[in-house]
Every structure is written in structure tokens, then in C-alpha cells.
Enzyme design. Sequence first.
Site, mmCIF file in Angstrom:
data_model
loop_
_atom_site.group_PDB
_atom_site.id
_atom_site.type_symbol
_atom_site.label_atom_id
_atom_site.label_comp_id
_atom_site.label_asym_id
_atom_site.label_seq_id
_atom_site.Cartn_x
_atom_site.Cartn_y
_atom_site.Cartn_z
ATOM 1 N N GLN A 1 0.723 -1.104 0.036
ATOM 2 C CA GLN A 1 -0.189 -0.055 0.123
ATOM 3 C C GLN A 1 0.912 1.237 -0.016
ATOM 4 O O GLN A 1 1.567 1.689 0.995
ATOM 5 C CB GLN A 1 -1.086 -0.043 0.868
ATOM 6 C CG GLN A 1 -2.005 0.882 1.102
ATOM 7 C CD GLN A 1 -2.973 1.072 2.295
ATOM 8 O OE1 GLN A 1 -2.424 1.156 3.465
ATOM 9 N NE2 GLN A 1 -4.365 1.247 1.964
ATOM 10 N N TYR B 1 -6.182 10.660 3.778
ATOM 11 C CA TYR B 1 -4.867 10.803 3.670
ATOM 12 C C TYR B 1 -4.807 11.668 2.262
ATOM 13 O O TYR B 1 -5.780 11.974 1.746
ATOM 14 C CB TYR B 1 -4.109 9.407 3.607
ATOM 15 C CG TYR B 1 -3.932 8.942 4.845
ATOM 16 C CD1 TYR B 1 -3.294 9.442 6.144
ATOM 17 C CD2 TYR B 1 -4.501 7.747 5.290
ATOM 18 C CE1 TYR B 1 -3.428 9.080 7.430
ATOM 19 C CE2 TYR B 1 -4.528 7.202 6.562
ATOM 20 C CZ TYR B 1 -3.996 7.799 7.504
ATOM 21 O OH TYR B 1 -4.004 7.320 8.840
ATOM 22 N N ARG C 1 -7.773 1.949 -2.904
ATOM 23 C CA ARG C 1 -8.603 1.732 -1.920
ATOM 24 C C ARG C 1 -9.172 3.288 -1.569
ATOM 25 O O ARG C 1 -8.606 4.252 -1.620
ATOM 26 C CB ARG C 1 -7.557 1.463 -0.662
ATOM 27 C CG ARG C 1 -8.483 1.013 0.464
ATOM 28 C CD ARG C 1 -7.975 0.550 1.677
ATOM 29 N NE ARG C 1 -8.753 -0.691 2.421
ATOM 30 C CZ ARG C 1 -8.454 -0.778 3.916
ATOM 31 N NH1 ARG C 1 -7.599 0.119 4.408
ATOM 32 N NH2 ARG C 1 -9.163 -1.644 4.311
ATOM 33 N N GLY D 1 -9.201 -7.238 8.570
ATOM 34 C CA GLY D 1 -8.041 -6.645 9.211
ATOM 35 C C GLY D 1 -7.852 -7.518 10.762
ATOM 36 O O GLY D 1 -7.150 -8.184 10.699
ATOM 37 N N ARG D 2 -8.506 -6.971 11.597
ATOM 38 C CA ARG D 2 -8.571 -7.551 13.004
ATOM 39 C C ARG D 2 -8.592 -8.854 13.210
ATOM 40 O O ARG D 2 -7.802 -9.462 13.899
ATOM 41 C CB ARG D 2 -9.511 -6.670 13.834
ATOM 42 C CG ARG D 2 -9.203 -5.172 14.197
ATOM 43 C CD ARG D 2 -10.316 -4.495 14.707
ATOM 44 N NE ARG D 2 -11.390 -4.267 13.658
ATOM 45 C CZ ARG D 2 -12.495 -3.799 13.727
ATOM 46 N NH1 ARG D 2 -12.669 -3.230 14.913
ATOM 47 N NH2 ARG D 2 -13.310 -3.682 12.738
HETATM 48 C C1 LIG Z 1 -4.126 -1.051 13.749
HETATM 49 C C2 LIG Z 1 -4.787 -0.862 12.649
HETATM 50 C C3 LIG Z 1 -3.900 -0.287 11.653
HETATM 51 C C4 LIG Z 1 -4.424 0.186 10.114
HETATM 52 N N1 LIG Z 1 -3.593 0.553 9.315
HETATM 53 C C5 LIG Z 1 -4.107 0.737 8.221
HETATM 54 C C6 LIG Z 1 -3.183 1.007 7.044
HETATM 55 O O1 LIG Z 1 -1.996 1.167 7.029
HETATM 56 N N2 LIG Z 1 -3.847 1.296 5.797
HETATM 57 C C7 LIG Z 1 -5.316 1.331 5.549
HETATM 58 O O2 LIG Z 1 -5.752 1.670 4.709
HETATM 59 N N3 LIG Z 1 -6.041 0.888 6.567
HETATM 60 C C8 LIG Z 1 -5.551 0.663 7.879
HETATM 61 N N4 LIG Z 1 -6.465 0.258 8.890
HETATM 62 C C9 LIG Z 1 -7.900 -0.044 8.667
HETATM 63 C C10 LIG Z 1 -8.084 -1.559 8.049
HETATM 64 O O3 LIG Z 1 -7.197 -2.028 6.960
HETATM 65 C C11 LIG Z 1 -9.191 -2.140 7.859
HETATM 66 O O4 LIG Z 1 -10.009 -1.195 7.129
HETATM 67 C C12 LIG Z 1 -10.023 -1.911 9.401
HETATM 68 O O5 LIG Z 1 -9.422 -2.804 10.305
HETATM 69 C C13 LIG Z 1 -11.383 -2.578 9.376
HETATM 70 O O6 LIG Z 1 -11.467 -3.948 8.776
HETATM 71 P P1 LIG Z 1 -11.733 -5.178 10.008
HETATM 72 O O7 LIG Z 1 -13.083 -4.821 10.451
HETATM 73 O O8 LIG Z 1 -11.650 -6.382 9.208
HETATM 74 O O9 LIG Z 1 -10.561 -5.034 10.825
HETATM 75 C C14 LIG Z 1 -5.851 -0.043 10.130
HETATM 76 C C15 LIG Z 1 -6.809 -0.554 11.139
HETATM 77 C C16 LIG Z 1 -6.292 -1.014 12.405
HETATM 78 C C17 LIG Z 1 -7.125 -1.638 13.297
#
Ligand SMILES: Cc1cc2nc3c(=O)[nH]c(=O)nc-3n(C[C@H](O)[C@H](O)[C@H](O)COP(=O)(O)O)c2cc1C
Length: 366
Positions: free
Chosen positions: A99, A180, A227, A317-318
Site C-alpha cells: 500500500q 490521507y 482503496r 483486518g483485525r
Molecule cells: C491497527 C490498525 C492499523 C490500520 N492500518 C491501516 C493502514 O495502514 N492502511 C489502511 O488503509 N487501513 C488501515 N487500517 C484499517 C484496516 O485496513 C481496516 O479497514 C479495518 O481494520 C476494518 O477492517 P476489520 O473490521 O476487518 O478489522 C488499520 C486498522 C487498524 C485496526
Amino acid sequence: MKQTLFASLSLGETTLRNRIAFAPLTRTRAEPDGTPSALMAEHYAQRASAGLLIAEATAIASDAIAWLGMPGIFSESQVAGWKKVTDAVHAKGGTIFLQIWHPGRATHSLLNSGTRPVAPSPIAITSDEIHTLEGKKPYETPRALEEDEIPDFVNQFKRAAKHAKEANFDGVEIHAANGYLIDQFLQSASNHRQDAYGGSIEKRYRFLDEVVKSVLEVFPAKQIGVRLSPNGNFNDMGSDDYREQFAYTARQLETYDLGYLHVIDGLGFGFHEKGEAMTLEEFRPLYSGVLMGNCGYTKESAEERIEAGHADMIAFGRPFMSNPDLVERFANDWALNPEVDQSQWYGSPSPQGYTDQPTAQEAGIA
Ligand SMILES: Cc1cc2nc3c(=O)[nH]c(=O)nc-3n(C[C@H](O)[C@H](O)[C@H](O)COP(=O)(O)O)c2cc1C
């Protein structure tokens, strides 16, 4: 034909082994100079069974840093560090994109050797503060980019893509979400320009369009993703004309036949409440290529979207943070590990909450 989460998917010449993506997650485990660490290679390799891994937001320039411990892709040592990550993932048969990211106004001069943050317009983020070397600080009012400086910022994305290619990434995801730099150009809440880069939906889209074109000079279209976050309020985002802006953006991106369009459709990380949320179902007729959804999905809700044809992939993500073998757990209906505690998300080079999450076998539940 109805698809499932576990069906393979072609992305140009690459075949993804399933439709489960590892969402980009900033975890601040890089070396102080932004070089990816051995721990990061281990972390990504542990998750290589995802159909597609999208490596975390990565700074495209030395003055585009927003967190201590975040990786970059602007120096030789960073390229070498990332190569170790891609080697480790490829050795396990995985596919990994990087990314590429610029924070725009969502950073601070204290994190960038005194360089003031830049943005389309001089509007500061006021809903939050930022962590710096001197503790939490209010965001600064950014400097509005001059029109003749913008090509240089477009080029920074192209250079980052070149470096990503040298580091053997299978492609790049252009980060145009979450408030961003690119999102700041897209949205009327943060873009008040009245030149070629603002003043209308088409002009606000122009910066992203130029970035996509420049990255297309490096990677074939199918190795590029974008994205978007049409519903989010993070970093003070949310614009009255969000629906028109993002519908236009999706339609324009479709013309490039990219690898995928990644839409954060879920509301779990904050909703701007400017109207109804934009759904994958709404994006589907706007974008006929590979559409990826994200945010708050479970195995069941992801399967439902894919079977209904509203999406082709779902990013997690999580759930992937705490379950390196998420794909196998979903496939076998095994229970998931508890979520990683937020205190371990960032801020430390520690393996805790990062590479120490047990597989189902290790946890004795397989
Ligand atoms: C600790 C953390 C770091 C994240 N870093 C990024 C990132 O670097 N780039 C991005 O586009 N989204 C980032 N996100 C958003 C995640 O990509 C994702 O959209 C978010 O966790 C929701 O998905 P989930 O419900 O499956 O966790 C981050 C989220 C978390 C919790």
C-alpha cells in the site's frame, strides 16, 4: 455461477488462491529508519494463505512519515528490507501488494524534520491530535500545494511503485482512503481549491487519476488496486457530495481495468452520517471489475456478499491480526482467537500481539 470465499480469482496473470484478503494494517514494527524488520517478514509470512496480502501504509517519501516505526519505500535499505518480506511470503506461495501512501495533512512537522504538512487546502484536522516525539500535539494547518508542485507528488507515487517492483511485490494498492493525501484531494470537505485540482467532482478526482496513470507506467493495470473510504469520518473526512464524488471516482477507475477496487463499506471505524452509507451493492453497477469490501466482516457476512455477487473479495483486518491462519479457520469453521488488545496494535517493536498469535493447531483446537 455463484462464487464462494474459497474460490480462486484471476488477477491478470496471477491466480489468487481464495477471495480472502489481508487488509493493510499499520503496526509500527519497522526499524527507526523505516526499513522493514525481520519480525515483519515473519508476520506477513504467517498470513501467506490469504488470497492477497496488502502490506501496510508505506511512506513514499522521507517527509511523508506519520508514525514512528512505520515503514517507507524511498531508500535502498527499505527496498532490501521489503524484499525479505516478499521473499518470505512468496516462499509460502502467497501474493503480496504494497500500500503506497502519503499522509498529506495527517502528520506533523515534528515527524518530518520540520517540513510542514501539505494538503490541497490549508484546513487542519481538528477532531483529534497526533503523537509526535514531543507527545500529543494538535494537527498543524497544512500548506496548500501550489499547482506546479503537484506533478512532483504524483511522481513520488510512481517512484514508490518502482521501488515496490524492485522489492518483488506482486503489485501496489494506491491508498486513496481514510483522509490521507489522495482522499483529501477527492473530497470537498478538505479540497477547497478552484484550480485544475478542485472546484468540481471531476477536478477533485484529477490527482488520483494522475497517480493511477503514473503507476500504470510501472505496473500493468491488473497489478494495481485502489482503496476508497466513501463512508468514513476518520481524519475529519465526510463531504456533503460524497455519493456523487465516489460514484464518479468508481466509474472513472473502471476504465483502467485495474486489479481491484477496494471499498471500505463497513461503518465500524466511524461513519460521517452525511446521508445513507454507500454499499457494495451500490458500487457493483458502477464498477464491473474485481470489487473488494472491508470493515467489520465475519465469515458469514463475507460469504453472503460474495454469493450475492455484490463483491468479489473481502478484506479482513483485525481477524487476521489475531488469527494468522484465518483462511484455514474459516474453511474448517474453527473458533477464532480473541482480538489483539489495542495496546499491542502500535508503538513497540515487540512480537507481542504481532507474531505470537497461535494457529488453530498451536492452540489445540484444530
Ligand atoms: C491497527 C490498525 C492499523 C490500520 N492500518 C491501516 C493502514 O495502514 N492502511 C489502511 O488503509 N487501513 C488501515 N487500517 C484499517 C484496516 O485496513 C481496516 O479497514 C479495518 O481494520 C476494518 O477492517 P476489520 O473490521 O476487518 O478489522 C488499520 C486498522 C487498524 C485496526
